[in-house]
Design a protein around this motif. Structure first.
Motif, PDB file in Angstrom:
ATOM      1  N   TYR A  40       0.835  -1.190   0.000  1.00  0.00           N
ATOM      2  CA  TYR A  40       0.000   0.000   0.000  1.00  0.00           C
ATOM      3  C   TYR A  40       0.879   1.252   0.000  1.00  0.00           C
ATOM      4  O   TYR A  40       1.784   1.385   0.835  1.00  0.00           O
ATOM      5  N   MET A  41       0.588   2.147  -0.918  1.00  0.00           N
ATOM      6  CA  MET A  41       1.213   3.467  -0.904  1.00  0.00           C
ATOM      7  C   MET A  41       0.365   4.394  -0.046  1.00  0.00           C
ATOM      8  O   MET A  41      -0.849   4.488  -0.243  1.00  0.00           O
ATOM      9  N   LEU A  42       1.022   5.073   0.890  1.00  0.00           N
ATOM     10  CA  LEU A  42       0.316   5.882   1.881  1.00  0.00           C
ATOM     11  C   LEU A  42       0.641   7.358   1.718  1.00  0.00           C
ATOM     12  O   LEU A  42       1.615   7.734   1.054  1.00  0.00           O
ATOM     13  N   ARG A  43      -0.191   8.178   2.319  1.00  0.00           N
ATOM     14  CA  ARG A  43       0.091   9.610   2.353  1.00  0.00           C
ATOM     15  C   ARG A  43       1.342   9.858   3.201  1.00  0.00           C
ATOM     16  O   ARG A  43       1.583   9.138   4.182  1.00  0.00           O
ATOM     17  N   PHE A  57       4.328  -5.008   7.758  1.00  0.00           N
ATOM     18  CA  PHE A  57       5.711  -4.553   7.726  1.00  0.00           C
ATOM     19  C   PHE A  57       5.828  -3.102   7.263  1.00  0.00           C
ATOM     20  O   PHE A  57       5.025  -2.625   6.457  1.00  0.00           O
ATOM     21  N   ARG A  58       6.884  -2.458   7.753  1.00  0.00           N
ATOM     22  CA  ARG A  58       7.360  -1.207   7.185  1.00  0.00           C
ATOM     23  C   ARG A  58       8.377  -1.518   6.085  1.00  0.00           C
ATOM     24  O   ARG A  58       9.312  -2.289   6.311  1.00  0.00           O
ATOM     25  N   ASP A  59       8.203  -0.946   4.916  1.00  0.00           N
ATOM     26  CA  ASP A  59       9.201  -1.071   3.855  1.00  0.00           C
ATOM     27  C   ASP A  59      10.369  -0.155   4.213  1.00  0.00           C
ATOM     28  O   ASP A  59      10.192   1.062   4.334  1.00  0.00           O
ATOM     29  N   GLU A  60      11.555  -0.738   4.378  1.00  0.00           N
ATOM     30  CA  GLU A  60      12.698   0.054   4.823  1.00  0.00           C
ATOM     31  C   GLU A  60      13.249   0.970   3.741  1.00  0.00           C
ATOM     32  O   GLU A  60      14.045   1.855   4.042  1.00  0.00           O
ATOM     33  N   ASP A  61      12.844   0.779   2.507  1.00  0.00           N
ATOM     34  CA  ASP A  61      13.336   1.616   1.414  1.00  0.00           C
ATOM     35  C   ASP A  61      12.318   2.649   0.947  1.00  0.00           C
ATOM     36  O   ASP A  61      12.598   3.424   0.028  1.00  0.00           O
ATOM     37  N   ASP A  62      11.145   2.652   1.556  1.00  0.00           N
ATOM     38  CA  ASP A  62      10.103   3.611   1.179  1.00  0.00           C
ATOM     39  C   ASP A  62       9.286   3.938   2.428  1.00  0.00           C
ATOM     40  O   ASP A  62       8.497   3.107   2.890  1.00  0.00           O
ATOM     41  N   ASP A  96       6.756   5.566   2.892  1.00  0.00           N
ATOM     42  CA  ASP A  96       5.319   5.671   2.699  1.00  0.00           C
ATOM     43  C   ASP A  96       4.708   4.389   2.151  1.00  0.00           C
ATOM     44  O   ASP A  96       3.600   4.407   1.612  1.00  0.00           O
ATOM     45  N   ARG A  97       5.417   3.287   2.304  1.00  0.00           N
ATOM     46  CA  ARG A  97       4.887   1.994   1.851  1.00  0.00           C
ATOM     47  C   ARG A  97       4.647   1.073   3.046  1.00  0.00           C
ATOM     48  O   ARG A  97       5.525   0.875   3.887  1.00  0.00           O
TER      49      ARG A  97
END
Length: 242
Positions: free
Chosen positions: A14-17, A47-52, A54-55
């Motif tokens: 998911y792409m987030l604000r 999970f938190r995407d460590e490279d983005d 806001d993902r």
């Protein structure tokens, strides 16, 4: 008691604000884990995407496609939880359509089955990391699977990683169209590391390994339609896979 298996998996990105990820994770861990499982699915990990920053990446699993439709209908249309918390969740989101429906490539245990989910009051973030690699084969899935098992897995193991699970696109019709799915043909594998340093060491070892850089990687590139993707993921405090 008969053991339940969860072979059908959704990998959702998911792409987030900007700046809203922690808000969604707090809501998800508090309100959207047990309630989805009560509807008939398993929440494998979030999970938190460590490279983005806001993902937000999460994985859930189902017993089969009939169970998937029933569980999603129960949660999104019939239950109170999503009606209550959907506005707050959607307020954080930009795009939720990056979702892959997957099935096991070969017989494996259920992803995350060896772990125990931290309790509802858990706040400590795990030190562990999960690496998800997505390949887009240009050859048949049988040929790519053989290449992965014979050529790739030995190098992956020698450089400090363990393959937890391998999946391919499930071609089943999406009978819950309210949640769109990507239909590309993919091969996805999961690995887990005790720490960020262990993950970084593995990737560095791969980049230095002559067998990989001179032989396996060029041969892999010839078997791909587009370049592979890597997701470096940090489990949330309540992720089952951690």
């Amino acid at each position: 008691m008969t053991e339940t298996h969860w072979p059908i998996v959704e990998l959702r990105q998911y792409m987030l604000r900007p700046g809203r990820r922690d808000r969604l994770i707090d809501l998800f861990d508090r309100e959207l884990v047990e309630t989805q499982e009560a509807a008939g699915m398993r929440i494998v990990g979030q999970f938190r995407d460590e490279d983005d920053p806001d993902r937000f990446v999460w994985v859930r699993a189902f017993q089969d496609m009939t169970a998937r439709r029933a569980a999603l209908t129960a949660f999104y249309y019939e239950g109170e939880t999503w009606r209550t918390y959907a506005p707050a969740a959607r307020e954080t989101m930009v795009d939720t359509t990056n979702a892959l429906l997957l099935q096991p490539v070969w017989s494996i245990g259920d992803l995350g089955a060896q772990f125990v989910r931290p309790g509802r009051c858990a706040v400590d973030l795990p030190d562990s990391r999960v690496l998800v690699t997505i390949h887009y084969p240009a050859v048949t899935m049988a040929e790519f699977t053989e290449f992965f098992a014979i050529r790739m897995c030995p190098v992956i193991s020698d450089t400090g990683a363990e393959v937890l699970a391998c999946y391919e696109t499930d071609p089943s019709h999406n009978d819950f169209p309210a949640l769109p799915l990507r239909r590309e043909r993919v091969f996805v594998w999961f690995s887990r590391f005790d720490t960020t340093e262990d993950l970084d060491d593995h990737l560095a070892a791969m980049s230095r390994c002559p067998t990989w850089t001179e032989h396996v990687e060029p041969a892999l590139s010839k078997r791909l339609a587009v370049p592979s993707e890597r997701l470096r993921l940090a489990p949330t405090a309540r992720s089952l896979l951690h």
